[in-house]
Write a protein that holds these residues in place. Structure first.
Motif, PDB file in Angstrom:
ATOM      1  N   GLN A   1      -0.412   6.595  -4.048  1.00 60.59           N
ATOM      2  CA  GLN A   1      -1.022   5.914  -5.186  1.00 60.59           C
ATOM      3  C   GLN A   1      -2.544   5.909  -5.074  1.00 60.59           C
ATOM      4  O   GLN A   1      -3.237   5.972  -6.081  1.00 60.59           O
ATOM      5  CB  GLN A   1      -0.511   4.478  -5.281  1.00 60.59           C
ATOM      6  CG  GLN A   1      -1.053   3.714  -6.475  1.00 60.59           C
ATOM      7  CD  GLN A   1      -0.460   2.322  -6.583  1.00 60.59           C
ATOM      8  OE1 GLN A   1       0.419   1.948  -5.819  1.00 60.59           O
ATOM      9  NE2 GLN A   1      -0.927   1.557  -7.531  1.00 60.59           N
ATOM     10  N   HIS A   2      -3.057   5.875  -3.871  1.00 58.75           N
ATOM     11  CA  HIS A   2      -4.481   5.659  -3.663  1.00 58.75           C
ATOM     12  C   HIS A   2      -5.272   6.899  -3.274  1.00 58.75           C
ATOM     13  O   HIS A   2      -6.495   6.839  -3.165  1.00 58.75           O
ATOM     14  CB  HIS A   2      -4.685   4.564  -2.619  1.00 58.75           C
ATOM     15  CG  HIS A   2      -4.049   3.268  -3.022  1.00 58.75           C
ATOM     16  ND1 HIS A   2      -4.551   2.481  -4.029  1.00 58.75           N
ATOM     17  CD2 HIS A   2      -2.921   2.653  -2.592  1.00 58.75           C
ATOM     18  CE1 HIS A   2      -3.768   1.415  -4.189  1.00 58.75           C
ATOM     19  NE2 HIS A   2      -2.778   1.503  -3.329  1.00 58.75           N
ATOM     20  N   PHE A   3      -4.602   8.020  -3.042  1.00 51.35           N
ATOM     21  CA  PHE A   3      -5.275   9.255  -2.662  1.00 51.35           C
ATOM     22  C   PHE A   3      -4.848  10.380  -3.593  1.00 51.35           C
ATOM     23  O   PHE A   3      -3.797  10.305  -4.222  1.00 51.35           O
ATOM     24  CB  PHE A   3      -4.945   9.611  -1.209  1.00 51.35           C
ATOM     25  CG  PHE A   3      -5.476   8.619  -0.222  1.00 51.35           C
ATOM     26  CD1 PHE A   3      -6.818   8.619   0.136  1.00 51.35           C
ATOM     27  CD2 PHE A   3      -4.636   7.672   0.342  1.00 51.35           C
ATOM     28  CE1 PHE A   3      -7.300   7.691   1.034  1.00 51.35           C
ATOM     29  CE2 PHE A   3      -5.116   6.748   1.250  1.00 51.35           C
ATOM     30  CZ  PHE A   3      -6.456   6.756   1.605  1.00 51.35           C
TER      31      PHE A   3
ATOM     32  N   VAL B   1       2.812   6.298  -9.548  1.00 50.13           N
ATOM     33  CA  VAL B   1       2.412   5.436 -10.658  1.00 50.13           C
ATOM     34  C   VAL B   1       3.192   5.818 -11.911  1.00 50.13           C
ATOM     35  O   VAL B   1       3.751   4.977 -12.596  1.00 50.13           O
ATOM     36  CB  VAL B   1       0.893   5.518 -10.906  1.00 50.13           C
ATOM     37  CG1 VAL B   1       0.494   4.689 -12.122  1.00 50.13           C
ATOM     38  CG2 VAL B   1       0.128   5.062  -9.676  1.00 50.13           C
TER      39      VAL B   1
ATOM     40  N   ASN C   1      -5.494   9.665  -9.826  1.00 53.38           N
ATOM     41  CA  ASN C   1      -5.482  10.483  -8.607  1.00 53.38           C
ATOM     42  C   ASN C   1      -4.588  11.713  -8.694  1.00 53.38           C
ATOM     43  O   ASN C   1      -4.471  12.450  -7.724  1.00 53.38           O
ATOM     44  CB  ASN C   1      -5.067   9.628  -7.416  1.00 53.38           C
ATOM     45  CG  ASN C   1      -6.158   8.657  -7.036  1.00 53.38           C
ATOM     46  OD1 ASN C   1      -7.328   9.026  -6.978  1.00 53.38           O
ATOM     47  ND2 ASN C   1      -5.796   7.413  -6.807  1.00 53.38           N
TER      48      ASN C   1
ATOM     49  N   CYS D   1       3.420  11.736  -7.881  1.00 54.89           N
ATOM     50  CA  CYS D   1       2.822  10.485  -8.337  1.00 54.89           C
ATOM     51  C   CYS D   1       3.837   9.337  -8.298  1.00 54.89           C
ATOM     52  O   CYS D   1       4.969   9.486  -8.766  1.00 54.89           O
ATOM     53  CB  CYS D   1       2.288  10.653  -9.762  1.00 54.89           C
ATOM     54  SG  CYS D   1       1.351   9.226 -10.338  1.00 54.89           S
TER      55      CYS D   1
ATOM     56  N   CYS E   1      -1.928   9.560 -13.350  1.00 50.46           N
ATOM     57  CA  CYS E   1      -2.828   8.494 -12.911  1.00 50.46           C
ATOM     58  C   CYS E   1      -4.189   9.115 -12.578  1.00 50.46           C
ATOM     59  O   CYS E   1      -4.371  10.336 -12.657  1.00 50.46           O
ATOM     60  CB  CYS E   1      -2.246   7.756 -11.707  1.00 50.46           C
ATOM     61  SG  CYS E   1      -2.349   8.660 -10.141  1.00 50.46           S
TER      62      CYS E   1
ATOM     63  N   GLN F   1       0.823  -1.198   0.000  1.00 49.61           N
ATOM     64  CA  GLN F   1       0.000   0.000   0.000  1.00 49.61           C
ATOM     65  C   GLN F   1       0.863   1.257   0.000  1.00 49.61           C
ATOM     66  O   GLN F   1       1.869   1.332   0.688  1.00 49.61           O
ATOM     67  CB  GLN F   1      -0.908   0.019   1.227  1.00 49.61           C
ATOM     68  CG  GLN F   1      -1.918  -1.092   1.254  1.00 49.61           C
ATOM     69  CD  GLN F   1      -3.013  -0.903   0.218  1.00 49.61           C
ATOM     70  OE1 GLN F   1      -3.346   0.210  -0.142  1.00 49.61           O
ATOM     71  NE2 GLN F   1      -3.577  -1.997  -0.262  1.00 49.61           N
ATOM     72  N   ASN F   2       0.483   2.222  -0.786  1.00 48.65           N
ATOM     73  CA  ASN F   2       1.180   3.499  -0.832  1.00 48.65           C
ATOM     74  C   ASN F   2       0.109   4.582  -0.933  1.00 48.65           C
ATOM     75  O   ASN F   2      -0.626   4.645  -1.919  1.00 48.65           O
ATOM     76  CB  ASN F   2       2.133   3.556  -2.020  1.00 48.65           C
ATOM     77  CG  ASN F   2       2.993   4.779  -2.006  1.00 48.65           C
ATOM     78  OD1 ASN F   2       2.552   5.873  -1.646  1.00 48.65           O
ATOM     79  ND2 ASN F   2       4.242   4.615  -2.380  1.00 48.65           N
ATOM     80  N   ALA F   3       0.034   5.452   0.074  1.00 44.06           N
ATOM     81  CA  ALA F   3      -1.005   6.477   0.113  1.00 44.06           C
ATOM     82  C   ALA F   3      -0.960   7.377  -1.111  1.00 44.06           C
ATOM     83  O   ALA F   3      -1.997   7.822  -1.598  1.00 44.06           O
ATOM     84  CB  ALA F   3      -0.868   7.312   1.382  1.00 44.06           C
TER      85      ALA F   3
END
Length: 83
Positions: free
Chosen positions: A19-21, A30, A43, A28, A41, A15-17
């Motif tokens: 990447q997901h927020f 990604v 996000n 970035c 990406c 998990q990498n914040a």
């Protein structure tokens, strides 16, 4: 002792914040900023317009900007005043 070497993050696992927020394009994980700033990406946010990168009308120019640069901060203020 500064030997002039830089550290570059080339990938991540788990998990990498970032990447997901939502995050500024330069942060970035990604699509690395140094590789191709035009890619984004789902996000990535435009640092000037404060909208998703996919909705930024000036993305070809804004994608290369970094949050901490004084010129970027000036553009942000202008964009907010115009909104």
């Amino acid at each position: 002792d500064d030997d002039g070497e830089d550290v570059a993050i080339t990938g991540s696992k788990g998990q990498n914040a970032l990447q997901h927020f939502p995050h500024c394009r330069e942060n970035c994980v990604v699509h690395l900023f140094a590789t191709d700033p035009t890619k984004h990406c789902a996000n990535c946010f435009c640092v000037v317009c404060d909208v998703p990168a996919s909705r930024c009308a000036a993305w070809p120019q804004h994608c290369r900007l970094k949050y901490a640069d004084p010129s970027t901060q000036s553009l942000r203020k202008q964009a907010r005043a115009a909104a």
